[in-house]
Scaffold this motif. Structure first.
Motif, PDB file in Angstrom:
ATOM      1  N   HIS A 192      45.523  41.370  52.203  1.00 51.48           N
ATOM      2  CA  HIS A 192      45.059  41.646  50.840  1.00 51.48           C
ATOM      3  C   HIS A 192      44.090  42.827  50.869  1.00 51.48           C
ATOM      4  O   HIS A 192      43.092  42.819  51.582  1.00 51.48           O
ATOM      5  N   GLY A 193      44.406  43.854  50.106  1.00 52.18           N
ATOM      6  CA  GLY A 193      43.575  45.051  50.065  1.00 52.18           C
ATOM      7  C   GLY A 193      43.910  46.084  51.128  1.00 52.18           C
ATOM      8  O   GLY A 193      43.327  47.169  51.128  1.00 52.18           O
ATOM      9  N   ALA A 194      44.858  45.761  52.036  1.00 50.34           N
ATOM     10  CA  ALA A 194      45.235  46.730  53.074  1.00 50.34           C
ATOM     11  C   ALA A 194      46.141  47.814  52.476  1.00 50.34           C
ATOM     12  O   ALA A 194      46.850  47.593  51.489  1.00 50.34           O
ATOM     13  N   THR A 195      46.131  48.980  53.107  1.00 53.74           N
ATOM     14  CA  THR A 195      46.914  50.126  52.648  1.00 53.74           C
ATOM     15  C   THR A 195      48.178  50.268  53.491  1.00 53.74           C
ATOM     16  O   THR A 195      48.114  50.276  54.719  1.00 53.74           O
ATOM     17  N   PHE A 196      49.313  50.375  52.813  1.00 48.35           N
ATOM     18  CA  PHE A 196      50.597  50.551  53.499  1.00 48.35           C
ATOM     19  C   PHE A 196      51.220  51.875  53.060  1.00 48.35           C
ATOM     20  O   PHE A 196      51.098  52.271  51.889  1.00 48.35           O
ATOM     21  N   TRP A 197      51.877  52.552  53.999  1.00 46.72           N
ATOM     22  CA  TRP A 197      52.551  53.809  53.686  1.00 46.72           C
ATOM     23  C   TRP A 197      53.574  54.105  54.775  1.00 46.72           C
ATOM     24  O   TRP A 197      53.622  53.433  55.808  1.00 46.72           O
ATOM     25  N   VAL A 224      47.783  40.248  47.728  1.00 40.38           N
ATOM     26  CA  VAL A 224      48.275  39.020  48.346  1.00 40.38           C
ATOM     27  C   VAL A 224      47.622  37.823  47.660  1.00 40.38           C
ATOM     28  O   VAL A 224      46.399  37.753  47.541  1.00 40.38           O
ATOM     29  N   HIS A 225      48.443  36.890  47.213  1.00 36.47           N
ATOM     30  CA  HIS A 225      47.952  35.637  46.647  1.00 36.47           C
ATOM     31  C   HIS A 225      47.952  34.573  47.752  1.00 36.47           C
ATOM     32  O   HIS A 225      48.953  34.405  48.463  1.00 36.47           O
ATOM     33  N   TYR A 226      46.836  33.858  47.873  1.00 32.87           N
ATOM     34  CA  TYR A 226      46.728  32.819  48.897  1.00 32.87           C
ATOM     35  C   TYR A 226      45.867  31.677  48.390  1.00 32.87           C
ATOM     36  O   TYR A 226      45.029  31.840  47.499  1.00 32.87           O
TER      37      TYR A 226
END
Length: 366
Positions: A192-197, A224-226
């Motif tokens: 959650h909050g991570a950056t993907f590219w 992300v929901h948890y």
């Protein structure tokens, strides 16, 4: 032998050029391979013998041919466009020696590179970044549009600045193609909050541009929901406070969406919130407390047991003071009764104050 080569061979047969029977040396293209960006200027040289011999070379490409007596020929084009597959030939005229072809790589960086999360079925989510459910596997998809040649492309996935996976295309077309690459990714709450590219890199060898052309996608920030979780101890917390002091029961949990809180109290009353505060504790506040933090994905419980300690020291001191004061009062009363009335007042009778006294008559003289 191509039609143009046959015609040129026939047309040049009138020249008295000795036929070459030895093929100890063959023409060489430089550079080879020729790597050129679509639409750019391109040039290559076909030579033989390092200028120490006298051959008649031929340079041939689709729909046009040129020939020159000598051991070096230059091919160039001001703007390399169609076709994507270029076929340039160089050979020794009037010989049985093999024809040498120029390896031409026409490249085009991708028009666009994008990244998104998708369901494994291929269906789209609410947005490229989610929301995603913890523990599920999603397709982290990198889409590359209009790239050539695809077989020289390397696609790399990243989480923040950590490399996740490198994938390559299996397509062999010379013309631009579009392709999607899918990385199966299991999501956790830490994402959650991570950056993907992702990025597409054209690796065209030492003759290609350095550094290699790279087109990078935009960044997406994963949502992300948890289910709620708490880092506190699982067993009930035992809390003891003195009577009259304040008590604070903390039940904070992490979750996305943010959890809602509900409490079960000894009094049976209702309370909602992460922190329960009792301003002045008394015996009626003693007992078990249970807090539940919940959202749509699950719930977590925290238990407390509150004990209110009664401090008897102030009560004992107060009782002692009262007893001392009572004792002093009794003593003073006794002193008053025994001493003051007897010694200070004596035998006092109020009737004496009002008794009439008889005086002797005053003698008169004759």
């Amino acid at each position: 032998m191509s039609l143009w080569r046959l015609l040129l061979t026939t047309a040049c047969a009138l020249h008295a050029v000795p036929r070459v029977h030895s093929c100890e040396e063959l023409p060489v293209f430089s550079p080879s391979p020729l790597v050129v960006k679509r639409g750019d200027f391109a040039t290559a040289t076909c030579s033989i013998c390092n200028n120490s011999c006298d051959y008649e070379l031929r340079l041939e490409e689709a729909y046009q041919s040129s020939f020159k007596r000598g051991n070096q020929m230059v091919w160039n084009i001001s703007s390399l466009r169609l076709p994507w597959s270029v076929n340039i030939l160089c050979y020794i005229f009037d010989s049985d020696c093999p024809t040498v072809s120029l390896d031409v790589i026409v490249y085009k960086p991708p028009e666009n590179v994008s990244v998104s999360f998708k369901n494994r079925s291929g269906s789209s989510l609410e947005s490229p970044s989610g929301p995603l459910k913890e523990g599920q596997v999603y397709c982290l998809q990198c889409e590359v549009e209009a790239v050539a040649p695809a077989q020289n492309m390397k696609v790399t996935f990243y989480r923040d600045f950590r490399e996740l996976l490198v994938m390559r295309s299996s397509k062999t077309e010379k013309h631009p193609v579009s392709e999607s690459f899918c990385l199966d990714y299991r999501v956790s709450r830490e994402d959650h909050g991570a950056t993907f590219w992702c990025e597409a890199r054209l690796e065209l060898g030492p003759q290609g541009p350095q550094p290699p052309p790279v087109v990078r996608s935009h960044n997406i920030t994963a949502v992300v929901h948890y289910a709620p979780y708490s880092e506190g101890p699982e067993e009930p917390q035992l809390l003891t406070v003195n009577q009259g002091q304040s008590a604070e029961l903390v039940c904070r949990a992490e979750g996305n969406p943010p959890p809602l809180y509900s409490w079960s109290l000894p009094s049976g009353s209702d309370y909602r919130g992460p922190v329960l505060t009792i301003p002045s504790a008394s015996s009626q506040h003693e007992g078990p407390y249970t807090c539940t933090a919940s959202n749509a994905l699950g719930a977590v419980n925290r238990s407390f047991t509150l004990t209110v300690h009664v401090n008897y020291v102030p009560i004992i001191i107060a009782v002692v003071i009262v007893l001392v004061l009572l004792t002093i009062a009794v003593v003073l009363l006794m002193v008053y009764r025994l001493y003051y009335k007897q010694h200070c007042m004596g035998k006092y009778n109020i009737s004496d104050k009002f008794r009439l006294h008889h005086h002797q008559p005053i003698p008169t003289t004759v």
